[in-house]
Scaffold this motif. Sequence first.
Motif, PDB file in Angstrom:
ATOM      1  N   LEU A 197     -23.693  -8.895 -24.628  1.00 25.60           N
ATOM      2  CA  LEU A 197     -25.082  -8.942 -25.086  1.00 25.60           C
ATOM      3  C   LEU A 197     -25.742 -10.253 -24.666  1.00 25.60           C
ATOM      4  CD1 LEU A 197     -27.308  -7.418 -26.618  1.00 25.60           C
ATOM      5  CD2 LEU A 197     -26.605  -8.696 -28.659  1.00 25.60           C
ATOM      6  N   CYS A 198     -25.005 -11.346 -24.708  1.00 16.81           N
ATOM      7  CA  CYS A 198     -25.546 -12.634 -24.226  1.00 16.81           C
ATOM      8  C   CYS A 198     -25.910 -12.534 -22.747  1.00 16.81           C
ATOM      9  CB  CYS A 198     -24.529 -13.752 -24.423  1.00 16.81           C
ATOM     10  SG  CYS A 198     -24.299 -14.262 -26.115  1.00 16.81           S
ATOM     11  N   LYS A 199     -25.013 -11.967 -21.953  1.00 17.25           N
ATOM     12  CA  LYS A 199     -25.287 -11.818 -20.519  1.00 17.25           C
ATOM     13  C   LYS A 199     -26.489 -10.918 -20.293  1.00 17.25           C
ATOM     14  CE  LYS A 199     -21.177 -10.437 -19.274  1.00 17.25           C
ATOM     15  NZ  LYS A 199     -20.007 -10.048 -18.468  1.00 17.25           N
ATOM     16  N   LEU A 200     -26.593  -9.850 -21.061  1.00 16.79           N
ATOM     17  CA  LEU A 200     -27.727  -8.931 -20.956  1.00 16.79           C
ATOM     18  C   LEU A 200     -29.030  -9.649 -21.284  1.00 16.79           C
ATOM     19  CD1 LEU A 200     -28.786  -6.000 -20.608  1.00 16.79           C
ATOM     20  CD2 LEU A 200     -28.357  -5.688 -23.057  1.00 16.79           C
ATOM     21  N   TYR A 201     -29.010 -10.482 -22.302  1.00 19.64           N
ATOM     22  CA  TYR A 201     -30.203 -11.233 -22.682  1.00 19.64           C
ATOM     23  C   TYR A 201     -30.699 -12.076 -21.498  1.00 19.64           C
ATOM     24  CZ  TYR A 201     -33.353 -14.428 -24.962  1.00 19.64           C
ATOM     25  OH  TYR A 201     -34.471 -15.153 -25.289  1.00 19.64           O
ATOM     26  N   PHE A 202     -29.790 -12.827 -20.890  1.00 20.07           N
ATOM     27  CA  PHE A 202     -30.183 -13.679 -19.759  1.00 20.07           C
ATOM     28  C   PHE A 202     -30.633 -12.856 -18.559  1.00 20.07           C
ATOM     29  CE2 PHE A 202     -27.421 -16.883 -21.931  1.00 20.07           C
ATOM     30  CZ  PHE A 202     -28.434 -17.788 -22.190  1.00 20.07           C
ATOM     31  N   ARG A 203     -29.986 -11.720 -18.315  1.00 24.59           N
ATOM     32  CA  ARG A 203     -30.361 -10.858 -17.193  1.00 24.59           C
ATOM     33  C   ARG A 203     -31.765 -10.303 -17.353  1.00 24.59           C
ATOM     34  NH1 ARG A 203     -25.424  -8.667 -17.128  1.00 24.59           N
ATOM     35  NH2 ARG A 203     -26.001  -6.909 -18.419  1.00 24.59           N
ATOM     36  N   GLU A 204     -32.187 -10.034 -18.580  1.00 26.65           N
ATOM     37  CA  GLU A 204     -33.481  -9.402 -18.818  1.00 26.65           C
ATOM     38  C   GLU A 204     -34.615 -10.381 -19.084  1.00 26.65           C
ATOM     39  OE1 GLU A 204     -33.029  -6.316 -21.738  1.00 26.65           O
ATOM     40  OE2 GLU A 204     -31.979  -5.037 -20.300  1.00 26.65           O
ATOM     41  N   LEU A 205     -34.353 -11.674 -18.957  1.00 30.51           N
ATOM     42  CA  LEU A 205     -35.445 -12.635 -19.103  1.00 30.51           C
ATOM     43  C   LEU A 205     -36.489 -12.382 -18.021  1.00 30.51           C
ATOM     44  CD1 LEU A 205     -33.574 -16.001 -19.771  1.00 30.51           C
ATOM     45  CD2 LEU A 205     -35.011 -14.744 -21.378  1.00 30.51           C
ATOM     46  N   PRO A 206     -37.772 -12.495 -18.348  1.00 31.57           N
ATOM     47  CA  PRO A 206     -38.808 -12.265 -17.338  1.00 31.57           C
ATOM     48  C   PRO A 206     -38.748 -13.282 -16.195  1.00 31.57           C
ATOM     49  CG  PRO A 206     -39.782 -12.979 -19.418  1.00 31.57           C
ATOM     50  CD  PRO A 206     -38.326 -12.790 -19.659  1.00 31.57           C
ATOM     51  N   ASN A 207     -38.330 -14.500 -16.495  1.00 24.99           N
ATOM     52  CA  ASN A 207     -38.136 -15.537 -15.486  1.00 24.99           C
ATOM     53  C   ASN A 207     -36.695 -16.026 -15.607  1.00 24.99           C
ATOM     54  OD1 ASN A 207     -40.852 -15.794 -14.412  1.00 24.99           O
ATOM     55  ND2 ASN A 207     -41.376 -16.558 -16.442  1.00 24.99           N
ATOM     56  N   PRO A 208     -36.062 -16.319 -14.498  1.00 24.70           N
ATOM     57  CA  PRO A 208     -34.674 -16.781 -14.560  1.00 24.70           C
ATOM     58  C   PRO A 208     -34.546 -18.060 -15.382  1.00 24.70           C
ATOM     59  CG  PRO A 208     -35.391 -16.480 -12.280  1.00 24.70           C
ATOM     60  CD  PRO A 208     -36.581 -16.292 -13.146  1.00 24.70           C
ATOM     61  N   LEU A 209     -33.369 -18.272 -15.931  1.00 26.08           N
ATOM     62  CA  LEU A 209     -33.104 -19.479 -16.695  1.00 26.08           C
ATOM     63  C   LEU A 209     -33.335 -20.716 -15.824  1.00 26.08           C
ATOM     64  CD1 LEU A 209     -32.189 -20.338 -19.480  1.00 26.08           C
ATOM     65  CD2 LEU A 209     -29.836 -20.304 -18.649  1.00 26.08           C
ATOM     66  N   LEU A 210     -32.843 -20.667 -14.602  1.00 31.38           N
ATOM     67  CA  LEU A 210     -33.145 -21.704 -13.615  1.00 31.38           C
ATOM     68  C   LEU A 210     -34.344 -21.185 -12.826  1.00 31.38           C
ATOM     69  CD1 LEU A 210     -29.517 -22.509 -12.500  1.00 31.38           C
ATOM     70  CD2 LEU A 210     -30.912 -23.710 -14.176  1.00 31.38           C
ATOM     71  N   THR A 211     -35.508 -21.650 -13.185  1.00 31.27           N
ATOM     72  CA  THR A 211     -36.765 -21.077 -12.712  1.00 31.27           C
ATOM     73  C   THR A 211     -36.898 -21.079 -11.189  1.00 31.27           C
ATOM     74  OG1 THR A 211     -37.912 -23.185 -12.837  1.00 31.27           O
ATOM     75  CG2 THR A 211     -37.917 -21.814 -14.819  1.00 31.27           C
ATOM     76  N   TYR A 212     -37.824 -20.250 -10.730  1.00 21.41           N
ATOM     77  CA  TYR A 212     -38.074 -20.140  -9.300  1.00 21.41           C
ATOM     78  C   TYR A 212     -38.441 -21.496  -8.682  1.00 21.41           C
ATOM     79  CZ  TYR A 212     -38.155 -15.110 -10.162  1.00 21.41           C
ATOM     80  OH  TYR A 212     -37.818 -13.842 -10.521  1.00 21.41           O
ATOM     81  N   GLN A 213     -39.088 -22.368  -9.464  1.00 23.40           N
ATOM     82  CA  GLN A 213     -39.472 -23.678  -8.955  1.00 23.40           C
ATOM     83  C   GLN A 213     -38.246 -24.526  -8.622  1.00 23.40           C
ATOM     84  OE1 GLN A 213     -40.741 -22.341 -11.786  1.00 23.40           O
ATOM     85  NE2 GLN A 213     -42.876 -22.014 -11.240  1.00 23.40           N
ATOM     86  N   LEU A 214     -37.100 -24.235  -9.226  1.00 25.30           N
ATOM     87  CA  LEU A 214     -35.896 -25.009  -8.970  1.00 25.30           C
ATOM     88  C   LEU A 214     -35.076 -24.492  -7.788  1.00 25.30           C
ATOM     89  CD1 LEU A 214     -34.669 -25.553 -12.635  1.00 25.30           C
ATOM     90  CD2 LEU A 214     -35.796 -27.224 -11.159  1.00 25.30           C
ATOM     91  N   TYR A 215     -35.396 -23.309  -7.287  1.00 21.19           N
ATOM     92  CA  TYR A 215     -34.592 -22.690  -6.231  1.00 21.19           C
ATOM     93  C   TYR A 215     -34.435 -23.590  -5.011  1.00 21.19           C
ATOM     94  CZ  TYR A 215     -34.103 -18.035  -8.320  1.00 21.19           C
ATOM     95  OH  TYR A 215     -33.750 -16.980  -9.111  1.00 21.19           O
ATOM     96  N   GLU A 216     -35.514 -24.230  -4.601  1.00 23.66           N
ATOM     97  CA  GLU A 216     -35.428 -25.080  -3.396  1.00 23.66           C
ATOM     98  C   GLU A 216     -34.466 -26.253  -3.599  1.00 23.66           C
ATOM     99  OE1 GLU A 216     -39.101 -26.293  -1.612  1.00 23.66           O
ATOM    100  OE2 GLU A 216     -39.985 -24.315  -1.887  1.00 23.66           O
ATOM    101  N   LYS A 217     -34.371 -26.749  -4.809  1.00 30.12           N
ATOM    102  CA  LYS A 217     -33.473 -27.877  -5.090  1.00 30.12           C
ATOM    103  C   LYS A 217     -32.004 -27.477  -4.959  1.00 30.12           C
ATOM    104  CE  LYS A 217     -36.718 -30.254  -8.041  1.00 30.12           C
ATOM    105  NZ  LYS A 217     -37.013 -30.815  -9.342  1.00 30.12           N
ATOM    106  N   PHE A 218     -31.717 -26.171  -5.089  1.00 27.37           N
ATOM    107  CA  PHE A 218     -30.349 -25.701  -4.986  1.00 27.37           C
ATOM    108  C   PHE A 218     -29.995 -25.298  -3.569  1.00 27.37           C
ATOM    109  CE2 PHE A 218     -31.314 -24.680  -9.506  1.00 27.37           C
ATOM    110  CZ  PHE A 218     -30.443 -25.602 -10.065  1.00 27.37           C
ATOM    111  N   SER A 219     -30.952 -25.250  -2.679  1.00 31.11           N
ATOM    112  CA  SER A 219     -30.700 -24.825  -1.305  1.00 31.11           C
ATOM    113  C   SER A 219     -30.061 -25.915  -0.485  1.00 31.11           C
ATOM    114  CB  SER A 219     -32.003 -24.419  -0.618  1.00 31.11           C
ATOM    115  OG  SER A 219     -32.598 -23.377  -1.330  1.00 31.11           O
TER     116      SER A 219
END
Length: 93
Positions: free
Chosen positions: A71-93
């Motif tokens: 259920l915890c995993k499901l909660y995170f999967r169904e968030l409208p925005n990822p926990l690590l937001t789209y703005q952070l994606y470039e920092k992980f690249s």
Amino acid sequence: AELTSTTCSSVPQVLKSCTEFIEKHGIVDGIYRLSGIASNIQKLRHEFDSEQIPDLTKDIYIQDIHCVGSLCKLYFRELPNPLLTYQLYEKFS
């Protein structure tokens, strides 16, 4: 369906309840790796959706402790925005 609590807490009730339960009872291998029984996960989700705090010490949840982690995993999967937001994606690249 909405899994968040209507309280003003910074941590949603579903996550608070599930993580406290897992900390207390979840000393098993693969607590987040293995999935719980789908019907138990849906039942637990429905209880939280009904704005109740379910009794996680019921036999159904103790015997299928993986449904609480699922259920915890499901909660995170169904968030409208990822926990690590789209703005952070470039920092992980």
